[in-house]
Motif scaffolding. Structure first.
Motif, PDB file in Angstrom:
ATOM      1  N   TRP A  24       4.328   5.059  -7.343  1.00  0.00           N
ATOM      2  CA  TRP A  24       4.231   3.950  -6.387  1.00  0.00           C
ATOM      3  C   TRP A  24       3.377   2.816  -6.941  1.00  0.00           C
ATOM      4  N   LEU A  25       2.237   3.145  -7.527  1.00  0.00           N
ATOM      5  CA  LEU A  25       1.356   2.115  -8.059  1.00  0.00           C
ATOM      6  C   LEU A  25       2.028   1.331  -9.176  1.00  0.00           C
ATOM      7  N   ASP A  26       2.860   1.998  -9.951  1.00  0.00           N
ATOM      8  CA  ASP A  26       3.613   1.302 -10.993  1.00  0.00           C
ATOM      9  C   ASP A  26       4.555   0.262 -10.391  1.00  0.00           C
ATOM     10  N   THR A  27       5.167   0.572  -9.256  1.00  0.00           N
ATOM     11  CA  THR A  27       6.080  -0.396  -8.639  1.00  0.00           C
ATOM     12  C   THR A  27       5.315  -1.630  -8.162  1.00  0.00           C
ATOM     13  N   PHE A  28       4.079  -1.463  -7.707  1.00  0.00           N
ATOM     14  CA  PHE A  28       3.290  -2.608  -7.257  1.00  0.00           C
ATOM     15  C   PHE A  28       2.971  -3.537  -8.429  1.00  0.00           C
ATOM     16  N   HIS A  29       2.818  -2.973  -9.617  1.00  0.00           N
ATOM     17  CA  HIS A  29       2.584  -3.783 -10.814  1.00  0.00           C
ATOM     18  C   HIS A  29       3.739  -4.753 -11.022  1.00  0.00           C
ATOM     19  N   TRP A  30       4.948  -4.236 -10.908  1.00  0.00           N
ATOM     20  CA  TRP A  30       6.111  -5.079 -11.190  1.00  0.00           C
ATOM     21  C   TRP A  30       6.390  -6.065 -10.069  1.00  0.00           C
ATOM     22  N   ARG A  31       5.878  -5.835  -8.887  1.00  0.00           N
ATOM     23  CA  ARG A  31       6.081  -6.781  -7.789  1.00  0.00           C
ATOM     24  C   ARG A  31       5.160  -8.000  -7.884  1.00  0.00           C
ATOM     25  N   GLY A  32       4.162  -7.943  -8.737  1.00  0.00           N
ATOM     26  CA  GLY A  32       3.259  -9.063  -8.901  1.00  0.00           C
ATOM     27  C   GLY A  32       2.245  -9.201  -7.782  1.00  0.00           C
ATOM     28  N   ALA A  33       1.886  -8.097  -7.141  1.00  0.00           N
ATOM     29  CA  ALA A  33       0.915  -8.152  -6.050  1.00  0.00           C
ATOM     30  C   ALA A  33      -0.466  -8.541  -6.580  1.00  0.00           C
ATOM     31  N   PRO A  34      -1.250  -9.296  -5.796  1.00  0.00           N
ATOM     32  CA  PRO A  34      -2.604  -9.643  -6.242  1.00  0.00           C
ATOM     33  C   PRO A  34      -3.506  -8.411  -6.345  1.00  0.00           C
ATOM     34  N   TYR A  35      -3.287  -7.469  -5.463  1.00  0.00           N
ATOM     35  CA  TYR A  35      -3.944  -6.177  -5.519  1.00  0.00           C
ATOM     36  C   TYR A  35      -3.158  -5.229  -4.613  1.00  0.00           C
ATOM     37  N   ALA A  36      -3.460  -3.942  -4.677  1.00  0.00           N
ATOM     38  CA  ALA A  36      -2.728  -2.952  -3.892  1.00  0.00           C
ATOM     39  C   ALA A  36      -3.697  -1.905  -3.373  1.00  0.00           C
ATOM     40  N   LEU A  37      -3.280  -1.222  -2.307  1.00  0.00           N
ATOM     41  CA  LEU A  37      -4.110  -0.189  -1.704  1.00  0.00           C
ATOM     42  C   LEU A  37      -3.509   1.193  -1.925  1.00  0.00           C
TER      43      LEU A  37
ATOM     44  N   TRP B 208       0.838  -1.197   0.000  1.00  0.00           N
ATOM     45  CA  TRP B 208       0.000   0.000   0.000  1.00  0.00           C
ATOM     46  C   TRP B 208       0.870   1.242   0.000  1.00  0.00           C
ATOM     47  N   VAL B 209       0.269   2.317  -0.476  1.00  0.00           N
ATOM     48  CA  VAL B 209       0.895   3.627  -0.401  1.00  0.00           C
ATOM     49  C   VAL B 209      -0.116   4.573   0.226  1.00  0.00           C
ATOM     50  N   ASP B 210       0.375   5.422   1.122  1.00  0.00           N
ATOM     51  CA  ASP B 210      -0.480   6.346   1.860  1.00  0.00           C
ATOM     52  C   ASP B 210      -0.263   7.757   1.323  1.00  0.00           C
ATOM     53  N   ALA B 211      -1.339   8.373   0.846  1.00  0.00           N
ATOM     54  CA  ALA B 211      -1.231   9.721   0.298  1.00  0.00           C
ATOM     55  C   ALA B 211      -0.770  10.727   1.347  1.00  0.00           C
ATOM     56  N   ASP B 212      -1.085  10.477   2.630  1.00  0.00           N
ATOM     57  CA  ASP B 212      -0.608  11.367   3.689  1.00  0.00           C
ATOM     58  C   ASP B 212       0.915  11.321   3.795  1.00  0.00           C
ATOM     59  N   ASP B 213       1.500  10.114   3.662  1.00  0.00           N
ATOM     60  CA  ASP B 213       2.959   9.997   3.686  1.00  0.00           C
ATOM     61  C   ASP B 213       3.563  10.753   2.513  1.00  0.00           C
ATOM     62  N   VAL B 214       2.964  10.596   1.346  1.00  0.00           N
ATOM     63  CA  VAL B 214       3.456  11.294   0.152  1.00  0.00           C
ATOM     64  C   VAL B 214       3.303  12.798   0.324  1.00  0.00           C
ATOM     65  N   ALA B 215       2.194  13.223   0.950  1.00  0.00           N
ATOM     66  CA  ALA B 215       1.985  14.657   1.184  1.00  0.00           C
ATOM     67  C   ALA B 215       3.080  15.243   2.069  1.00  0.00           C
TER      68      ALA B 215
END
Length: 212
Positions: A105-118, A35-42
């Motif tokens: 961040w979402l692009d990196t989850f694609h390459w990790r092969g996650a079943p889904y991401a938050l 997962w990636v948190d928009a608050d952390d990115v902010a």
């Protein structure tokens, strides 16, 4: 992103302040979900050396800077919650930068092969970040609990906590846009059981063609 490679489903998770988003994220993480948190990115995009911090300093001066060169986020929050025009200005310089980094961040989850991401974001709908996700999950709690938790967590009085809650999208508006809802007004065990049911539901959904 390779258009032929299936990408993980992206779940946008949101909820009002003190609804328990971080708690829910930790349970999903234990189940192996990134997962990636928009608050952390902010926070990242207003760190020392970032262009957004320079713009904030130019507008408000050194009074919003701490001794170590970091932004006094609490002082800035008081300004933007008191004046909608200032809040709009701040969002105009931060939201585009936040969006760009979330996409990375979402692009990196694609390459990790996650079943889904938050993608976790308190402003999922207000910021337009729902355009980045496939489903929207709302963490729902009664308003009185939000006020109690906010006052306790942020060390503010009840009136200020109510103002913070009132400045956000209403509970009814969030629920109207939800694809899925987690009720976080009961026991930790009840919450975890709901999360595990959703986890299985998301894993059973087909992955989508890469489209970025």
């Amino acid at each position: 992103m390779d258009e032929l490679t299936p990408r993980p489903l992206v779940i946008g998770m949101t909820g009002g302040i003190a609804s328990g988003k971080s708690t829910v994220a930790r349970v999903f993480s234990r189940l192996g979900i990134p997962w990636v948190d928009a608050d952390d990115v902010a926070r990242e995009i207003v760190a020392p050396g970032e262009p957004a911090l320079a713009e904030i300093r130019q507008r408000y001066g050194a009074r919003l800077m701490l001794d170590d060169g970091c932004l006094d986020r609490r002082a800035l929050r008081e300004i933007v919650f008191a004046d909608p025009a200032e809040r709009q200005w701040l969002e105009s310089i931060t939201h585009p930068r936040i969006r760009t980094r979330l996409i990375e961040w979402l692009d990196t989850f694609h390459w990790r092969g996650a079943p889904y991401a938050l993608l976790i974001s308190p402003l999922l709908f207000e910021s337009g970040q729902q355009e980045l996700v496939d489903r929207c999950l709302v963490i729902d709690v009664p308003e009185y609990l939000q006020v109690e938790r906010t006052a306790r967590r942020d060390d503010v009085d009840e009136a200020q906590a109510r103002d913070i809650v009132a400045a956000q999208m209403t509970r009814e508006q969030r629920l109207a846009r939800a694809d899925d809802v987690l009720c976080n007004d009961g026991s930790p065990e009840s919450l975890e059981a709901q999360i595990k049911r959703l986890d299985q539901q998301y894993r059973d959904m087909p992955r989508l063609p890469g489209n970025n």
